[in-house]
Design a protein around this motif. Structure first.
Motif, PDB file in Angstrom:
ATOM      1  N   GLY A 190       0.814  -1.208   0.000  1.00  0.00           N
ATOM      2  CA  GLY A 190       0.000   0.000   0.000  1.00  0.00           C
ATOM      3  C   GLY A 190       0.843   1.250   0.000  1.00  0.00           C
ATOM      4  N   LEU A 191       1.923   1.229   0.762  1.00  0.00           N
ATOM      5  CA  LEU A 191       2.824   2.386   0.826  1.00  0.00           C
ATOM      6  C   LEU A 191       3.481   2.630  -0.530  1.00  0.00           C
ATOM      7  N   ALA A 198       2.940   5.972  -2.904  1.00  0.00           N
ATOM      8  CA  ALA A 198       4.051   6.768  -3.426  1.00  0.00           C
ATOM      9  C   ALA A 198       3.958   6.863  -4.949  1.00  0.00           C
ATOM     10  N   GLY A 199       3.627   5.732  -5.576  1.00  0.00           N
ATOM     11  CA  GLY A 199       3.487   5.728  -7.029  1.00  0.00           C
ATOM     12  C   GLY A 199       2.363   6.630  -7.502  1.00  0.00           C
ATOM     13  N   THR A 250      -6.145   2.468 -11.262  1.00  0.00           N
ATOM     14  CA  THR A 250      -6.452   1.040 -11.183  1.00  0.00           C
ATOM     15  C   THR A 250      -5.548   0.353 -10.166  1.00  0.00           C
ATOM     16  N   ILE A 251      -4.269   0.686 -10.202  1.00  0.00           N
ATOM     17  CA  ILE A 251      -3.307   0.083  -9.265  1.00  0.00           C
ATOM     18  C   ILE A 251      -3.528   0.592  -7.846  1.00  0.00           C
ATOM     19  N   TRP A 252      -3.592   1.920  -7.692  1.00  0.00           N
ATOM     20  CA  TRP A 252      -3.719   2.531  -6.373  1.00  0.00           C
ATOM     21  C   TRP A 252      -5.035   2.163  -5.690  1.00  0.00           C
ATOM     22  N   ILE A 284      -8.761  -0.525  -2.035  1.00  0.00           N
ATOM     23  CA  ILE A 284     -10.065  -1.151  -1.820  1.00  0.00           C
ATOM     24  C   ILE A 284      -9.911  -2.535  -1.200  1.00  0.00           C
ATOM     25  N   ASN A 285      -8.935  -3.304  -1.663  1.00  0.00           N
ATOM     26  CA  ASN A 285      -8.704  -4.639  -1.094  1.00  0.00           C
ATOM     27  C   ASN A 285      -8.384  -4.555   0.392  1.00  0.00           C
TER      28      ASN A 285
END
Length: 223
Positions: free
Chosen positions: A75-76, A80-81, A186-188, A193-194
């Motif tokens: 998640g971190l 950052a991304g 989509t990635i973040w 959400i997961n």
């Protein structure tokens, strides 16, 4: 610190990000006077006014260190991304806009409609959550909200983030920024959400799983 003081502090943060993400590149690329840029800056302020309203009404948000996505390594990394991607998205879109010899009215209208929709969804979701709008944390008085806009999707606030970026890029007619927005969100948000839904299942068990079966994650009727 009073709620009003906290709200002023939040407003200062919003203006700071507005200056960095939109105003500064608009000045550097010579489009700060364009009505499209002015519209987007006003839209940015309106979009985040919900955060300020929440702080003013219900008090401070939890610290970032308490957010479950900050505590999770993946998640971190995605956070950052997303921060880096957001700077690229905002700046590149304004750069592309500054190089346009002619703007397409239809794309600007579509972008503005998407942007207004994002603001409306965000405001509605935050006012439905009220004091529960916060970082990914479980509070002692935590409740499962399934009314209003939450009847349709489980994460309308995240939907509003995606729509805002899409509307921003569409208004400025930046295809590159639009693609980066879709991929990065989509990635973040997939990661966020997961993490959030695992916490909610632990807290509410079968009630949340039943809610999951009846609603979509982020896009009404689709996903």
């Amino acid at each position: 610190m009073s709620n009003f003081s906290l709200a002023i502090k939040s407003l200062f943060v919003v203006f700071t990000f507005l200056a960095i993400l939109i105003a500064l590149p608009a000045v550097l690329f010579g489009v700060i006077q364009k009505w499209q840029v002015i519209f987007l800056m006003l839209g940015y302020l309106l979009f985040f006014s919900g955060n300020i309203w929440r702080v003013c009404r219900y008090g401070k948000l939890s610290k970032n260190q308490e957010d479950a996505q900050f505590k999770d390594f993946s998640g971190l990394v995605t956070l950052a991304g997303q921060f880096i991607a957001s700077v690229i998205i905002y700046w590149w879109a304004i750069y592309d806009f500054s190089r346009l010899s002619k703007t397409e009215t239809v794309w600007q209208v579509v972008g503005m409609i998407i942007l207004v929709s994002a603001i409306a969804i965000n405001q509605l979701a935050i006012r439905t959550l009220k004091g529960l709008f916060d970082c990914i944390t479980i509070k002692p008085n935590h409740q499962l909200i399934t009314t209003g806009i939450y009847r349709q999707v489980r994460h309308p606030v995240y939907l509003s983030y995606v729509l805002f970026l899409v509307g921003y890029c569409t208004t400025l007619q930046s295809f590159v920024s639009l693609v980066i927005s879709v991929v990065s969100c989509t990635i973040w948000l997939g990661n966020r959400i997961n993490i959030e839904e695992k916490m909610l299942i632990e807290k509410f068990g079968d009630r949340y799983q039943a809610y999951q079966r009846k609603t979509k994650k982020i896009i009404p009727f689709i996903y």
